[in-house]
Design a protein around this motif. Structure first.
Motif, mmCIF file in Angstrom:
data_model
loop_
_atom_site.group_PDB
_atom_site.id
_atom_site.type_symbol
_atom_site.label_atom_id
_atom_site.label_comp_id
_atom_site.label_asym_id
_atom_site.label_seq_id
_atom_site.Cartn_x
_atom_site.Cartn_y
_atom_site.Cartn_z
ATOM 1 N N UNK A 199 1.300 -1.411 -0.014
ATOM 2 C CA UNK A 199 0.668 -0.004 -0.119
ATOM 3 C C UNK A 199 0.994 1.597 0.214
ATOM 4 N N UNK A 200 2.392 1.284 0.196
ATOM 5 C CA UNK A 200 3.190 2.196 -0.465
ATOM 6 C C UNK A 200 2.174 3.747 -1.503
ATOM 7 N N UNK A 201 2.021 3.076 -1.914
ATOM 8 C CA UNK A 201 1.549 4.208 -3.101
ATOM 9 C C UNK A 201 0.378 5.108 -3.200
ATOM 10 N N UNK A 202 -0.080 3.894 -2.147
ATOM 11 C CA UNK A 202 -1.189 5.207 -1.521
ATOM 12 C C UNK A 202 -0.673 6.892 0.037
ATOM 13 N N UNK A 203 0.929 6.232 0.180
ATOM 14 C CA UNK A 203 1.423 6.735 0.712
ATOM 15 C C UNK A 203 2.471 7.673 0.482
ATOM 16 N N UNK A 204 3.352 7.136 -0.691
ATOM 17 C CA UNK A 204 4.008 7.859 -1.716
ATOM 18 C C UNK A 204 4.119 7.692 -2.640
ATOM 19 N N UNK A 205 3.896 9.334 -3.678
ATOM 20 C CA UNK A 205 3.551 9.041 -4.953
ATOM 21 C C UNK A 205 4.687 9.488 -6.029
ATOM 22 N N UNK A 206 5.979 8.946 -5.939
ATOM 23 C CA UNK A 206 6.661 8.745 -6.726
ATOM 24 C C UNK A 206 7.689 7.943 -6.267
ATOM 25 N N UNK A 207 8.319 7.016 -7.156
ATOM 26 C CA UNK A 207 8.657 5.971 -7.565
ATOM 27 C C UNK A 207 9.885 5.277 -6.919
ATOM 28 N N UNK A 208 10.266 6.837 -7.003
ATOM 29 C CA UNK A 208 11.617 6.854 -6.421
ATOM 30 C C UNK A 208 11.938 6.460 -4.914
ATOM 31 N N UNK A 209 10.920 6.672 -4.572
ATOM 32 C CA UNK A 209 10.012 7.164 -2.951
ATOM 33 C C UNK A 209 9.915 5.675 -2.760
ATOM 34 N N UNK A 210 8.977 5.137 -3.214
ATOM 35 C CA UNK A 210 8.187 3.620 -2.945
ATOM 36 C C UNK A 210 9.555 2.518 -3.380
ATOM 37 N N UNK A 211 10.402 2.909 -4.268
ATOM 38 C CA UNK A 211 11.374 1.840 -4.042
ATOM 39 C C UNK A 211 12.204 1.730 -2.659
ATOM 40 N N UNK A 212 12.797 2.893 -2.903
ATOM 41 C CA UNK A 212 13.499 3.315 -1.265
ATOM 42 C C UNK A 212 13.181 2.713 -0.148
ATOM 43 N N UNK A 213 11.833 3.160 0.356
ATOM 44 C CA UNK A 213 11.278 2.671 1.223
ATOM 45 C C UNK A 213 10.859 1.091 1.373
ATOM 46 N N UNK A 214 10.409 0.069 0.108
ATOM 47 C CA UNK A 214 9.882 -0.272 -0.021
ATOM 48 C C UNK A 214 11.492 -1.490 0.679
ATOM 49 N N UNK A 215 10.511 -2.915 0.890
ATOM 50 C CA UNK A 215 11.001 -3.789 1.462
ATOM 51 C C UNK A 215 12.204 -3.845 3.386
ATOM 52 N N UNK A 216 12.734 -3.593 3.058
ATOM 53 C CA UNK A 216 14.098 -3.093 4.416
ATOM 54 C C UNK A 216 14.289 -2.012 5.150
ATOM 55 N N UNK A 217 13.451 -1.226 4.127
ATOM 56 C CA UNK A 217 13.965 -0.117 5.241
ATOM 57 C C UNK A 217 12.423 0.154 5.913
ATOM 58 N N UNK A 218 10.869 -0.377 4.975
ATOM 59 C CA UNK A 218 9.937 -0.066 5.625
ATOM 60 C C UNK A 218 10.412 -0.945 6.829
ATOM 61 N N UNK A 219 10.626 -2.662 6.497
ATOM 62 C CA UNK A 219 10.619 -3.026 8.267
ATOM 63 C C UNK A 219 11.637 -2.479 9.249
ATOM 64 N N UNK A 220 11.970 -1.703 8.804
ATOM 65 C CA UNK A 220 13.098 -1.595 9.627
ATOM 66 C C UNK A 220 12.743 -0.483 10.845
ATOM 67 N N UNK A 221 11.569 0.875 9.484
ATOM 68 C CA UNK A 221 10.940 1.607 10.388
ATOM 69 C C UNK A 221 9.883 0.627 11.136
#
Length: 307
Positions: free
Chosen positions: A271-293
């Motif tokens: 659901x990151x596409x609801x929160x973030x509006x740029x693919x670069x931001x989604x790619x940066x957060x998705x996966x390990x970074x999101x898990x860390x947060x």
């Protein structure tokens, strides 16, 4: 509540809360001063922090009409103020020819009256309204250009418009003017001097949780707390576009719609596409970074509570 009955900053806060808008004291103070001293209020801040919503809430709270001018590149007087109804004027000219009316001076004068005008938002905001002076929202002024800003100076300082064919049109009672800008460019000082100014910042965790309780009451409490802490941490990350309050609310609705009772790695990634509006931001957060947060969020919630 009427405008005349507002006597304090706290009453402005209460007025906004009754209409589901949670404002901090500095914003309520700026709004109180703008309302009581009849000055335009210039609101600047990132997109999605609630600037436009203030005008909507004010209009609803005070039972006033909302007149909105949505700004865009190339906006001119014809679209913002008025234009002459040329087809109707031509019809009047032909009718005069048929009836034998030959007094050109009189006809010319009659053609340039309010009857032959197509009134746009700025002109309509100066007209007498049975409900009282309307709320005029000039939204995203930074999308326009400097010449249009210059045109606004007379309206914002004198609440009047000069039309060459008709002369001066002045509001009997000034409208409540809210101007917003996402600061994609700087607005000229001449316009800012005619307004009270307030920077609308992202809310802190406590206030954002209060907002979410009102805007997404169907979300479980633990989910609301996780969402707020996660978004607060996201805003500390180097992103192209930070998520605003509007995105926080949308994310809560989306997660509830998907029957998520709390955050987990899969629900975040999907659901990151609801929160973030740029693919670069989604790619940066998705996966390990999101898990860390998420791990940090869970850790903080286990030790303390938000709100």
């Amino acid at each position: 509540m009427t405008l005349m009955s507002i006597n304090s900053v706290s009453e402005v806060e209460e007025l906004l809360i009754k209409n589901s808008y949670i404002a901090d004291n500095s914003l309520s103070t700026a709004l109180y001063l703008a309302l009581t001293l009849n000055r335009p209020l210039f609101l600047e801040g990132e997109a999605g922090v609630g600037k436009t919503e203030i005008a909507k809430v004010l209009a609803a709270s005070l039972n006033r009409n909302l007149i909105r001018l949505q700004c865009y590149e190339g906006l001119d007087v014809n679209s913002a103020v008025f234009e002459w109804n040329y087809s109707r004027q031509m019809l009047e000219i032909r009718l005069a020819e048929i009836t034998g009316r030959t007094d050109q001076k009189s006809l010319s004068k009659d053609l340039y009256t309010s009857e032959f005008m197509i009134k746009r938002p700025l002109l309509r905001a100066l007209e007498t309204d049975p409900l009282g002076p309307p709320v005029l929202l000039i939204d995203e002024l930074d999308r326009t250009d400097a010449p249009f800003e210059a045109y606004l100076l007379e309206i914002l300082s004198e609440y009047q418009i000069t039309i060459p064919e008709m002369g001066l049109i002045k509001a009997k009672s000034p409208p409540i003017v809210i101007i917003t800008s996402n600061r994609t460019r700087e607005i000229h000082d001449a316009l800012k001097r005619r307004c009270f100014y307030h920077w609308v910042d992202y809310p802190d965790a406590i206030r954002e949780l209060e907002i979410l309780k009102i805007k997404a009451p169907e979300a479980p409490e633990i989910l609301r707390k996780q969402i707020v802490l996660f978004v607060q941490k996201l805003r500390q990350t180097d992103l192209f576009k930070q998520p605003g309050v509007a995105e926080t609310i949308d994310w809560a609705h989306a997660l509830v719609q998907l029957d998520h009772l709390s955050l987990d790695p899969n629900s975040i990634d999907s659901t990151l596409g609801v929160l973030l509006k740029y693919q670069e931001d989604i790619a940066k957060i998705q996966g390990s970074e999101a898990n860390l947060l998420l791990t940090e969020v869970r850790s903080e919630l286990s030790m303390t509570q938000v709100g």
